[in-house]
Design a protein around this motif. Structure first.
Motif, PDB file in Angstrom:
ATOM      1  N   CYS A  94      37.200  25.052  43.209  1.00 57.05           N
ATOM      2  CA  CYS A  94      37.466  25.700  44.353  1.00 57.05           C
ATOM      3  C   CYS A  94      38.957  25.588  44.655  1.00 57.05           C
ATOM      4  CB  CYS A  94      36.624  25.002  45.670  1.00 57.05           C
ATOM      5  SG  CYS A  94      35.135  24.770  45.329  1.00 57.05           S
ATOM      6  N   ASP A  95      39.628  26.852  44.168  1.00 53.39           N
ATOM      7  CA  ASP A  95      41.007  26.831  44.204  1.00 53.39           C
ATOM      8  C   ASP A  95      41.510  28.255  44.652  1.00 53.39           C
ATOM      9  OD1 ASP A  95      40.439  28.482  42.168  1.00 53.39           O
ATOM     10  OD2 ASP A  95      41.699  27.278  40.614  1.00 53.39           O
ATOM     11  N   ALA A  96      40.904  29.083  45.384  1.00 53.78           N
ATOM     12  CA  ALA A  96      41.029  30.286  45.832  1.00 53.78           C
ATOM     13  C   ALA A  96      41.775  31.186  44.681  1.00 53.78           C
ATOM     14  CB  ALA A  96      42.284  30.059  47.072  1.00 53.78           C
ATOM     15  N   SER A  97      41.248  30.682  43.537  1.00 53.12           N
ATOM     16  CA  SER A  97      41.884  31.757  42.279  1.00 53.12           C
ATOM     17  C   SER A  97      41.329  33.352  42.377  1.00 53.12           C
ATOM     18  CB  SER A  97      41.787  30.936  40.955  1.00 53.12           C
ATOM     19  OG  SER A  97      40.216  30.895  40.843  1.00 53.12           O
ATOM     20  N   VAL A  98      40.142  33.375  42.986  1.00 50.95           N
ATOM     21  CA  VAL A  98      39.275  34.614  43.116  1.00 50.95           C
ATOM     22  C   VAL A  98      40.275  35.740  44.079  1.00 50.95           C
ATOM     23  CG1 VAL A  98      37.862  34.052  45.011  1.00 50.95           C
ATOM     24  CG2 VAL A  98      37.311  35.786  43.221  1.00 50.95           C
ATOM     25  N   SER A 130      48.338  43.894  37.021  1.00 53.06           N
ATOM     26  CA  SER A 130      47.997  44.220  35.726  1.00 53.06           C
ATOM     27  C   SER A 130      46.668  44.094  35.711  1.00 53.06           C
ATOM     28  CB  SER A 130      48.521  43.303  34.827  1.00 53.06           C
ATOM     29  OG  SER A 130      48.440  42.023  35.112  1.00 53.06           O
ATOM     30  N   ALA A 131      45.705  43.979  36.672  1.00 56.61           N
ATOM     31  CA  ALA A 131      44.428  44.020  36.863  1.00 56.61           C
ATOM     32  C   ALA A 131      43.827  42.956  36.133  1.00 56.61           C
ATOM     33  CB  ALA A 131      43.880  45.301  36.656  1.00 56.61           C
ATOM     34  N   ASP A 132      44.440  41.786  35.583  1.00 63.33           N
ATOM     35  CA  ASP A 132      43.740  40.786  34.901  1.00 63.33           C
ATOM     36  C   ASP A 132      43.476  39.449  35.531  1.00 63.33           C
ATOM     37  OD1 ASP A 132      46.410  39.996  35.029  1.00 63.33           O
ATOM     38  OD2 ASP A 132      46.851  39.913  33.034  1.00 63.33           O
ATOM     39  N   ALA A 133      43.645  39.503  36.934  1.00 55.55           N
ATOM     40  CA  ALA A 133      43.170  38.352  37.598  1.00 55.55           C
ATOM     41  C   ALA A 133      41.908  38.259  37.808  1.00 55.55           C
ATOM     42  CB  ALA A 133      43.883  38.524  39.017  1.00 55.55           C
ATOM     43  N   GLU A 134      41.200  36.996  38.243  1.00 56.90           N
ATOM     44  CA  GLU A 134      39.853  36.533  38.170  1.00 56.90           C
ATOM     45  C   GLU A 134      39.137  37.854  38.966  1.00 56.90           C
ATOM     46  OE1 GLU A 134      37.817  32.935  40.194  1.00 56.90           O
ATOM     47  OE2 GLU A 134      39.364  32.353  38.957  1.00 56.90           O
ATOM     48  N   LYS A 135      39.743  38.270  40.251  1.00 57.63           N
ATOM     49  CA  LYS A 135      38.939  39.326  41.007  1.00 57.63           C
ATOM     50  C   LYS A 135      38.608  40.737  40.281  1.00 57.63           C
ATOM     51  CE  LYS A 135      40.636  41.395  44.458  1.00 57.63           C
ATOM     52  NZ  LYS A 135      41.551  41.552  45.621  1.00 57.63           N
ATOM     53  N   SER A 137      44.868  32.611  37.531  1.00 53.35           N
ATOM     54  CA  SER A 137      43.722  33.361  37.698  1.00 53.35           C
ATOM     55  C   SER A 137      43.608  34.184  36.858  1.00 53.35           C
ATOM     56  CB  SER A 137      43.966  33.990  39.212  1.00 53.35           C
ATOM     57  OG  SER A 137      42.915  35.028  39.610  1.00 53.35           O
ATOM     58  N   LYS A 138      42.522  34.196  35.598  1.00 51.41           N
ATOM     59  CA  LYS A 138      42.240  35.227  34.578  1.00 51.41           C
ATOM     60  C   LYS A 138      41.094  35.655  34.538  1.00 51.41           C
ATOM     61  CE  LYS A 138      43.596  32.131  31.571  1.00 51.41           C
ATOM     62  NZ  LYS A 138      43.954  31.600  30.409  1.00 51.41           N
ATOM     63  N   ALA A 139      40.976  36.911  34.490  1.00 48.31           N
ATOM     64  CA  ALA A 139      39.561  37.702  34.442  1.00 48.31           C
ATOM     65  C   ALA A 139      38.788  37.060  33.290  1.00 48.31           C
ATOM     66  CB  ALA A 139      39.929  39.108  34.265  1.00 48.31           C
ATOM     67  N   SER A 140      39.340  36.702  32.239  1.00 43.49           N
ATOM     68  CA  SER A 140      38.696  36.337  30.882  1.00 43.49           C
ATOM     69  C   SER A 140      37.918  34.757  31.262  1.00 43.49           C
ATOM     70  CB  SER A 140      39.680  36.123  29.881  1.00 43.49           C
ATOM     71  OG  SER A 140      40.780  35.354  30.165  1.00 43.49           O
ATOM     72  N   ASP A 141      38.372  33.957  32.311  1.00 41.69           N
ATOM     73  CA  ASP A 141      37.598  33.095  32.644  1.00 41.69           C
ATOM     74  C   ASP A 141      36.365  33.048  33.506  1.00 41.69           C
ATOM     75  OD1 ASP A 141      39.896  31.473  31.668  1.00 41.69           O
ATOM     76  OD2 ASP A 141      40.789  31.123  33.519  1.00 41.69           O
ATOM     77  N   VAL A 142      36.052  34.306  33.631  1.00 41.40           N
ATOM     78  CA  VAL A 142      34.858  34.477  34.612  1.00 41.40           C
ATOM     79  C   VAL A 142      33.653  34.449  33.738  1.00 41.40           C
ATOM     80  CG1 VAL A 142      33.868  35.774  36.398  1.00 41.40           C
ATOM     81  CG2 VAL A 142      36.358  35.583  36.318  1.00 41.40           C
TER      82      VAL A 142
END
Length: 334
Positions: free
Chosen positions: A81-85, A91-96, A161-166
């Protein structure tokens, strides 16, 4: 009378939570340096501000309720729970930006950003976006006639915040009980937690594309999922024909879609689960007893939901040099 009954149920559920806390659980309460009084001196009006802004947003659109709740789950189940989303990446590579987060509604993001702006006016640089999201999730549940609980505070906002982590960390509509249980188990949550948290589907909606496979292409030999209530399937087919567009959606709970109650579990017993991941909670025997328990007793469901939400809220909490207090929830400070 109905409103009064729900209020009594909510109070009873919270009382049960308090009564059942063991010494071990009490020691865990406030784990990671968190405390309900964390902002008592630095931002004493915090919870009033959050509730005011969440209520205002909810009165604009009822979608706020499920949107905020799902945002909280999606944030906490991916690296805590760290608001990373909430981070917006050029560059469209964040978690969201992960495909698994495509279903998150903009109203959830907007709610947290609005609350953050209001909080910053009164208490600049003090309250994390992660704590705001946790409070907002509690408030939307209560505003929908669900239980109220004390939120532990003191989370910092994450620095990554990385999309690859999801991938692989969130439940999917097509999953069965074992897959769902494994997803939650990897976050330290039990199967009972999984069933209780699935009850959040008592509010909200889903786009047709998320479940039409159950209606038209369930398997190589059967077109319609046989666990569907026939009349319910017929209604869904009318709302979601095979060539339906991407914007059409239906309520997750066809009977009380804007009330946080235990009807969701009663629906599962009668074949009214919208997703595969909903209906299998009853259809597959391993979790059926828990579904029956929650279907029979709203206070027991409320109790379990509160306990599970508190567990979720403790996942991966960032402290010290591991986090920051963002000035803007959508961007890192540096």
């Amino acid at each position: 009378m109905e409103k009064r009954r729900r209020s009594v149920c909510a109070v009873a559920a919270v009382a049960l939570v308090a009564a059942m806390l063991s010494l071990g659980e009490a020691a865990a309460y406030g784990g990671g340096g968190m405390s309900p009084d964390y902002y008592k001196t630095t931002c004493p009006q915090l919870e009033d501000i959050v509730l005011k802004e969440v209520t205002r947003k909810k009165n604009e659109t009822i979608v706020t309720i499920p949107a905020v709740l799902r945002l909280f789950f999606h944030d906490c189940l991916v690296n805590g729970c760290d608001a990373s989303v909430l981070i917006a990446s050029r560059s469209a590579d964040a978690e969201k930006n992960s495909p698994d987060d495509d279903s998150l509604a903009g109203d959830g993001y907007d709610t947290v950003n609005r609350v953050k702006a209001a909080v910053e006016q009164k208490c600049p640089g003090v309250v994390s976006c992660a704590d705001i999201l946790a409070l907002a999730a509690r408030d939307v549940v209560h505003l929908a006639s669900g239980p109220y609980w004390t939120v532990e505070l003191g989370r910092l906002d994450g620095l990554v915040s990385k999309a690859s982590d999801v991938e692989g960390k969130l439940p999917d509509p097509d999953m069965h009980v074992k897959e769902l249980t494994d997803i939650f188990y990897r976050s330290g949550l039990s199967q009972r937690d999984m069933v209780a948290l699935s009850g959040a589907h008592t509010v909200g909606f889903a786009h047709c594309s998320r479940f039409t496979k159950r209606l038209y292409n369930y398997s190589s030999t059967v077109k319609l999922d046989p666990s569907f209530n026939p009349e319910y399937a017929k209604r869904l087919m009318e709302a979601c024909p095979p060539d339906v567009g991407p914007t059409i959606a239906v309520n997750m709970d066809p009977f009380s879609p804007v009330v946080f109650d235990n009807i969701y579990y009663q629906n599962l017993k009668n074949g009214f689960g919208l997703f595969t991941s909903d209906q299998v909670l009853y259809a597959e025997g391993v979790s059926r007893k828990t579904v029956e328990e929650f279907a029979e007793s709203e206070p027991r469901f409320f109790q379990a939901f509160v306990e599970s939400m508190m567990k979720v809220g403790r996942l991966g909490v960032k402290t010290g040099n591991g986090g920051e207090i963002r000035r803007d929830c959508t961007a890192f400070n540096h």
